[in-house]
Design an enzyme around this catalytic site. Structure first.
Site, short mmCIF file in Angstrom:
data_model
loop_
_atom_site.label_atom_id
_atom_site.label_comp_id
_atom_site.label_asym_id
_atom_site.label_seq_id
_atom_site.Cartn_x
_atom_site.Cartn_y
_atom_site.Cartn_z
N CYS A 17 -3.88 0.40 11.05
CA CYS A 17 -4.39 -0.62 10.12
C CYS A 17 -4.14 -2.04 10.58
O CYS A 17 -4.68 -2.99 10.00
CB CYS A 17 -3.81 -0.39 8.73
SG CYS A 17 -4.22 1.23 8.08
N HIS A 69 -3.42 -6.93 4.59
CA HIS A 69 -3.92 -5.55 4.58
C HIS A 69 -3.78 -5.00 3.16
O HIS A 69 -2.78 -5.23 2.48
CB HIS A 69 -3.11 -4.70 5.57
CG HIS A 69 -3.48 -3.25 5.54
ND1 HIS A 69 -4.80 -2.84 5.57
CD2 HIS A 69 -2.73 -2.13 5.47
CE1 HIS A 69 -4.83 -1.51 5.53
NE2 HIS A 69 -3.60 -1.06 5.46
N ASN A 123 -7.58 1.65 0.38
CA ASN A 123 -7.15 1.37 1.76
C ASN A 123 -8.21 1.91 2.72
O ASN A 123 -8.38 3.13 2.84
CB ASN A 123 -5.79 2.04 2.01
CG ASN A 123 -5.27 1.79 3.41
OD1 ASN A 123 -5.96 1.23 4.26
ND2 ASN A 123 -4.03 2.21 3.67
N1 COA Z 1 -0.88 10.93 -9.54
C1 COA Z 1 0.17 11.22 -10.31
N2 COA Z 1 1.42 11.40 -9.84
C2 COA Z 1 1.59 11.27 -8.50
C3 COA Z 1 0.53 10.98 -7.63
C4 COA Z 1 -0.74 10.81 -8.20
N3 COA Z 1 -1.83 10.51 -7.46
N4 COA Z 1 1.01 10.91 -6.38
C5 COA Z 1 2.33 11.15 -6.45
N5 COA Z 1 2.67 11.37 -7.75
C6 COA Z 1 3.99 11.66 -8.28
C7 COA Z 1 4.94 12.27 -7.26
O1 COA Z 1 4.72 13.64 -7.15
C8 COA Z 1 6.27 11.92 -7.86
O2 COA Z 1 6.53 12.84 -8.88
P1 COA Z 1 8.03 13.37 -9.15
O3 COA Z 1 8.80 12.13 -9.53
O4 COA Z 1 7.85 14.33 -10.26
O5 COA Z 1 8.48 13.96 -7.86
C9 COA Z 1 6.01 10.55 -8.53
O6 COA Z 1 4.60 10.45 -8.68
C10 COA Z 1 6.51 9.39 -7.72
O7 COA Z 1 6.13 9.57 -6.36
P2 COA Z 1 6.48 8.54 -5.25
O8 COA Z 1 5.99 9.07 -3.95
O9 COA Z 1 7.92 8.15 -5.39
O10 COA Z 1 5.58 7.29 -5.72
P3 COA Z 1 5.50 5.87 -5.10
O11 COA Z 1 5.82 4.88 -6.13
O12 COA Z 1 6.17 5.75 -3.76
O13 COA Z 1 3.92 5.75 -4.83
C11 COA Z 1 2.45 5.81 -2.94
C12 COA Z 1 3.31 6.61 -3.90
C13 COA Z 1 1.85 6.74 -1.92
C14 COA Z 1 1.33 5.18 -3.77
C15 COA Z 1 3.29 4.70 -2.26
O14 COA Z 1 4.46 5.26 -1.71
C16 COA Z 1 2.56 3.96 -1.17
O15 COA Z 1 1.57 3.28 -1.42
N6 COA Z 1 3.08 3.99 0.06
C17 COA Z 1 2.54 3.27 1.20
C18 COA Z 1 1.21 3.82 1.53
C19 COA Z 1 0.54 3.06 2.60
O16 COA Z 1 0.61 1.87 2.65
N7 COA Z 1 -0.14 3.76 3.50
C20 COA Z 1 -1.00 3.26 4.46
C21 COA Z 1 -0.36 2.53 5.57
S1 COA Z 1 -1.57 1.60 6.40
#
Ligand code: COA
Length: 325
Positions: free
Chosen positions: A113, A252, A282
């Protein structure tokens, strides 16, 4: 030595839309969770027979028209992608053929990215040394073709798009400064496999496809906030500028929360950035040129304004540059 300046921008967004209601219908998620945790409302998805080169051509043609040059004037095509049509040939060579850039050398590269900003920096090197006059940079990805639609933690994030820029040699100010780097110790944090038969990696994927994107979301998020803010700050410092001199920061667009935390670390408010995450999600390296093109074409920035472009991505990589329009 000449300066390297962006003189044309283009973008292309596929027609089909997956909104949050659609995501609710395919995985255990809901609009409230997606909006609060990511800021995404909709993402655009390429047609089954629409690939990276197809969307790249459309963005490139708009950028060339916007620049007021002919395809024959292009000396180099740099195409950033992590979802190429082929392992070989490069997407850039296919695009070269389709747009008629018969005098260009064409190649792909992978900085994930961060790819568009890295492309601007590479073009700057070729132009300021007098090697090439016109460079076409394209960032294009069809991430949805590598998305696991059974994995709710990743499938709500990604969309497809392409963005492009033409850079040229000029006496006017263009690229003022840049900063870029990699932290390969984080290479396992976001993966999509090619030949490698890594059973541990394959088991992480619910759909069992090697090429599907898997991600350690929290680890990537932690890296992203610091990398984007610090890289942008270093680029500004090299330019001898502060955020007061900057009309717009184009970050980004991976997750609204990442952008929000990064701008707090930069010490700027939301009125200094552009956000497109709600509309497109994204879309990999194309997020930045798509958002930048929107800012230019809607008059949000004008000639003479200074802008920071800053991204991060798999690898892990980061890159920032300060440019003048
Ligand atoms: N809908 C509902 N619940 C969801 C979910 C969804 N789409 N995706 C994950 N969950 C749940 C998880 O299972 C977890 O449940 P639990 O607490 O029962 O285990 C809870 O939500 C929290 O998950 P977590 O992974 O801690 O959430 P988060 O706040 O880190 O958000 C992302 C998840 C992926 C949105 C976030 O980590 C993120 O954006 N990361 C960077 C991604 C990125 O930039 N990628 C590209 C790089 S270029």
């Amino acid at each position: 030595m000449a300066n390297a300046k962006i003189i044309g921008l283009g973008s292309y967004i596929p027609e089909k839309v997956y909104d949050n209601a659609y995501m609710e219908s395919i995985v255990d998620t809901n609009d409230e969770w997606i909006t609060r945790r990511t800021g995404i409302k909709e993402r655009h998805v390429s047609a089954d027979d629409e690939y990276t080169t197809d969307i790249a051509v459309k963005a490139a043609e708009e950028a060339i028209k916007d620049a007021g040059i002919s395809p024959e004037d292009i000396d180099l095509i740099l195409l950033a992608t992590v979802t190429p049509d082929y392992f070989t040939p490069s997407c850039a060579c296919v695009v070269q053929d389709k747009i008629g850039a018969v005098n260009a050398m064409a190649m792909d590269y992978n900085a994930a990215c961060s790819g568009f900003v890295v492309g601007v920096i590479m073009a700057d090197q070729f132009i300021t040394t007098g090697t090439y006059k016109n460079v076409l940079i394209i960032a294009a990805d069809v991430l949805t073709k590598a998305t696991d639609y059974k994995d709710r933690a990743t499938c709500v994030l990604f969309g497809d798009a392409a963005g492009a820029a033409v850079m040229t040699a000029t006496d006017e100010p263009g690229v003022i400064s840049f900063d870029m780097g990699s932290d390969g110790s984080g290479h396992n944090a976001l993966t999509s496999l090619a030949f490698r038969n890594d059973s541990e990696e394959i088991e992480k994927r619910i759909d069992g496809r090697k090429e599907t994107i898997w991600m350690a979301g929290q680890a990537v998020m932690k890296f992203a906030v610091k990398a984007m803010a610090d890289s942008s700050n270093r680029a500004l410092e090299k330019a001898g500028l502060t955020y007061d001199d900057i009309a717009l920061v184009v970050p980004h667009q991976a997750n609204y929360r990442i952008v929000d935390s990064a701008i707090k670390r930069m010490g700027i408010s939301e009125d200094k950035i552009i956000l497109t995450i709600d509309k497109y999600g994204n879309t990999s390296a194309s997020c930045i040129p798509v958002a930048f093109n929107e800012a230019v074409k809607t008059g949000r920035v004008k000639k003479g304004d200074k802008v920071v472009l800053v991204g991060f991505g798999s690898g892990l990589t980061y890159a920032a540059c300060v440019i003048q329009l």
